[in-house]
Design a protein around this motif. Structure first.
Motif, PDB file in Angstrom:
ATOM      1  N   MET A   1       0.853  -1.179   0.000  1.00 36.14           N
ATOM      2  CA  MET A   1       0.000   0.000   0.000  1.00 36.14           C
ATOM      3  C   MET A   1       0.895   1.237   0.000  1.00 36.14           C
ATOM      4  N   ARG A   2       0.650   2.132  -0.911  1.00 38.83           N
ATOM      5  CA  ARG A   2       1.576   3.229  -1.210  1.00 38.83           C
ATOM      6  C   ARG A   2       1.832   4.162  -0.035  1.00 38.83           C
ATOM      7  N   PHE A   3       0.872   4.251   0.888  1.00 39.29           N
ATOM      8  CA  PHE A   3       1.022   5.180   2.001  1.00 39.29           C
ATOM      9  C   PHE A   3       1.405   4.490   3.305  1.00 39.29           C
ATOM     10  N   CYS A   4       1.700   3.210   3.239  1.00 44.42           N
ATOM     11  CA  CYS A   4       2.054   2.448   4.439  1.00 44.42           C
ATOM     12  C   CYS A   4       3.552   2.585   4.735  1.00 44.42           C
ATOM     13  N   PRO A   5       3.923   3.018   5.956  1.00 43.78           N
ATOM     14  CA  PRO A   5       5.350   3.167   6.272  1.00 43.78           C
ATOM     15  C   PRO A   5       6.114   1.848   6.256  1.00 43.78           C
ATOM     16  N   PHE A   6       5.428   0.754   6.571  1.00 47.30           N
ATOM     17  CA  PHE A   6       6.111  -0.539   6.604  1.00 47.30           C
ATOM     18  C   PHE A   6       6.391  -1.040   5.190  1.00 47.30           C
ATOM     19  N   ALA A   7       5.437  -0.835   4.283  1.00 53.83           N
ATOM     20  CA  ALA A   7       5.680  -1.174   2.884  1.00 53.83           C
ATOM     21  C   ALA A   7       6.782  -0.286   2.314  1.00 53.83           C
ATOM     22  N   GLN A   8       6.802   0.967   2.735  1.00 59.74           N
ATOM     23  CA  GLN A   8       7.823   1.896   2.241  1.00 59.74           C
ATOM     24  C   GLN A   8       9.218   1.434   2.639  1.00 59.74           C
TER      25      GLN A   8
ATOM     26  N   GLN B   1       0.422  15.166  -0.056  1.00 54.31           N
ATOM     27  CA  GLN B   1      -0.222  13.911  -0.454  1.00 54.31           C
ATOM     28  C   GLN B   1      -0.585  13.082   0.776  1.00 54.31           C
ATOM     29  N   MET B   2       0.323  13.057   1.759  1.00 61.06           N
ATOM     30  CA  MET B   2       0.080  12.306   2.982  1.00 61.06           C
ATOM     31  C   MET B   2      -1.126  12.879   3.720  1.00 61.06           C
ATOM     32  N   LEU B   3      -1.205  14.203   3.745  1.00 58.28           N
ATOM     33  CA  LEU B   3      -2.316  14.869   4.418  1.00 58.28           C
ATOM     34  C   LEU B   3      -3.639  14.567   3.714  1.00 58.28           C
ATOM     35  N   GLU B   4      -3.626  14.611   2.384  1.00 58.10           N
ATOM     36  CA  GLU B   4      -4.846  14.342   1.628  1.00 58.10           C
ATOM     37  C   GLU B   4      -5.301  12.900   1.827  1.00 58.10           C
TER      38      GLU B   4
ATOM     39  N   THR C   1       5.448  15.564   8.071  1.00 64.15           N
ATOM     40  CA  THR C   1       4.099  15.887   7.607  1.00 64.15           C
ATOM     41  C   THR C   1       3.333  16.685   8.655  1.00 64.15           C
ATOM     42  N   TYR C   2       3.581  16.398   9.921  1.00 65.69           N
ATOM     43  CA  TYR C   2       2.847  17.090  10.989  1.00 65.69           C
ATOM     44  C   TYR C   2       3.166  18.581  11.023  1.00 65.69           C
ATOM     45  N   THR C   3       4.349  18.938  10.522  1.00 70.79           N
ATOM     46  CA  THR C   3       4.685  20.362  10.429  1.00 70.79           C
ATOM     47  C   THR C   3       3.706  21.072   9.501  1.00 70.79           C
ATOM     48  N   VAL C   4       3.307  20.392   8.426  1.00 68.18           N
ATOM     49  CA  VAL C   4       2.347  20.959   7.477  1.00 68.18           C
ATOM     50  C   VAL C   4       0.944  20.950   8.077  1.00 68.18           C
ATOM     51  N   ILE C   5       0.583  19.839   8.726  1.00 68.91           N
ATOM     52  CA  ILE C   5      -0.766  19.703   9.275  1.00 68.91           C
ATOM     53  C   ILE C   5      -1.055  20.782  10.319  1.00 68.91           C
ATOM     54  N   PHE C   6      -0.102  20.986  11.230  1.00 68.83           N
ATOM     55  CA  PHE C   6      -0.339  21.889  12.357  1.00 68.83           C
ATOM     56  C   PHE C   6       0.387  23.237  12.228  1.00 68.83           C
TER      57      PHE C   6
ATOM     58  N   GLY D   1     -12.362   9.853   6.702  1.00 71.21           N
ATOM     59  CA  GLY D   1     -13.731   9.829   6.210  1.00 71.21           C
ATOM     60  C   GLY D   1     -14.262   8.432   5.982  1.00 71.21           C
ATOM     61  N   GLY D   2     -13.406   7.423   6.202  1.00 71.10           N
ATOM     62  CA  GLY D   2     -13.831   6.034   6.071  1.00 71.10           C
ATOM     63  C   GLY D   2     -13.700   5.466   4.675  1.00 71.10           C
ATOM     64  N   ASN D   3     -13.200   6.273   3.751  1.00 71.92           N
ATOM     65  CA  ASN D   3     -13.043   5.805   2.368  1.00 71.92           C
ATOM     66  C   ASN D   3     -11.663   6.194   1.864  1.00 71.92           C
ATOM     67  N   PRO D   4     -10.609   5.491   2.292  1.00 72.97           N
ATOM     68  CA  PRO D   4      -9.231   5.860   1.918  1.00 72.97           C
ATOM     69  C   PRO D   4      -9.054   5.896   0.404  1.00 72.97           C
ATOM     70  N   ASN D   5      -8.411   6.978  -0.072  1.00 71.51           N
ATOM     71  CA  ASN D   5      -8.154   7.098  -1.500  1.00 71.51           C
ATOM     72  C   ASN D   5      -6.775   6.508  -1.789  1.00 71.51           C
ATOM     73  N   TYR D   6      -6.723   5.195  -1.990  1.00 69.71           N
ATOM     74  CA  TYR D   6      -5.458   4.499  -2.215  1.00 69.71           C
ATOM     75  C   TYR D   6      -4.839   4.856  -3.563  1.00 69.71           C
ATOM     76  N   ASP D   7      -5.655   5.383  -4.464  1.00 73.22           N
ATOM     77  CA  ASP D   7      -5.160   5.697  -5.808  1.00 73.22           C
ATOM     78  C   ASP D   7      -4.671   7.144  -5.929  1.00 73.22           C
ATOM     79  N   LEU D   8      -4.643   7.860  -4.812  1.00 68.31           N
ATOM     80  CA  LEU D   8      -4.249   9.259  -4.825  1.00 68.31           C
ATOM     81  C   LEU D   8      -2.877   9.450  -5.459  1.00 68.31           C
ATOM     82  N   GLY D   9      -2.813  10.296  -6.486  1.00 61.99           N
ATOM     83  CA  GLY D   9      -1.541  10.613  -7.110  1.00 61.99           C
ATOM     84  C   GLY D   9      -1.071   9.637  -8.162  1.00 61.99           C
ATOM     85  N   LEU D  10      -1.793   8.534  -8.349  1.00 59.69           N
ATOM     86  CA  LEU D  10      -1.390   7.567  -9.369  1.00 59.69           C
ATOM     87  C   LEU D  10      -1.701   8.111 -10.758  1.00 59.69           C
TER      88      LEU D  10
END
Length: 217
Positions: free
Chosen positions: A1-8, A196-199, A156-161, A206-215
């Motif tokens: 999964m593209r946003f998973c730190p363990f897969a990364q 991208q991480m924030l989006e 990423t948290y620097t951007v979020i907050f 929202g309960g509907n992860p956009n796994y295809d974001l940025g593809l």
């Protein structure tokens, strides 16, 4: 999964060692979205999973040590058993950053959790003063690639907050380390921007992860 730190973690090692591979992304949520062919390869339903010649390996640290053994070029682990043990113990200590980082995120950036996270970051700052350019020493090592996804998310948290967690005046070694890591080809190849991480995080909440974001199609 593209946003998973363990897969990364494993994507970073594949990129570092220039191992030819095919990436197959899967949806992890909801649970019923996980395809049967994936669960047959890993009954835990977690990423990453490696498959080569019908042989299957999963769990990020196991995958990375398997790749190190199978593809010894561009070594990432020390040969000396004691040095290897030292790096693995250090990885366990520094990996605890996920606790205060998650508390900070879940609290909405409270002052208390901000201080807790900054206090923890004094540890890697101190360690770099002893280790050198990287946590592995003078050259990048497995410990760096295993920890990097979490440093990337803290950024990423620097951007979020809108509040810098690792200012240069307090964490000069960590800031230099992050710049050093960001210059590596493997990190550039596997990098996800804070935006991208924030989006993706918003879509997950929202309960509907956009796994295809940025593809790209």
């Amino acid at each position: 999964m593209r946003f998973c730190p363990f897969a990364q973690r494993t994507r970073l090692v594949l990129a570092h060692k220039n191992i030819p591979h095919e990436t197959v992304n899967v949806h992890l949520r909801p649970v019923e979205a996980k395809p049967n062919w994936f669960l047959e390869r890993n009954p835990l339903g977690l990423v990453p999973v490696l498959e080569k010649d019908g042989k299957i390996v999963y769990e990020s640290v196991v995958c990375n040590e398997y790749l190190e053994a199978m593809y010894p070029e561009k070594k990432l682990l020390p040969s000396d058993p004691f040095e290897l043990a030292q790096q693995k113990m250090l990885q366990e200590r520094l990996g605890k950053m996920t606790g205060p980082a998650m508390k900070y995120r879940m609290s909405g950036g409270s002052e208390e959790t901000f201080s807790e996270l900054q206090n923890f970051m004094k540890l890697p700052e101190e360690v770099l003063g002893k280790q050198g350019n990287f946590f592995a020493g003078d050259n990048v090592g497995m410990i760096d690639y295993n920890l990097w996804p979490f440093f990337e998310r803290v950024e990423t948290y620097t951007v979020i907050f809108n509040r810098e967690i690792l200012p240069k005046d307090k964490f000069p070694r960590l800031r230099a380390y992050i710049e050093r890591m960001m210059s590596l080809p493997a990190v550039k190849e596997c990098y996800t921007t804070p935006e991208q991480m924030l989006e993706f995080g918003k879509s997950s909440e929202g309960g509907n992860p956009n796994y295809d974001l940025g593809l790209k199609e």
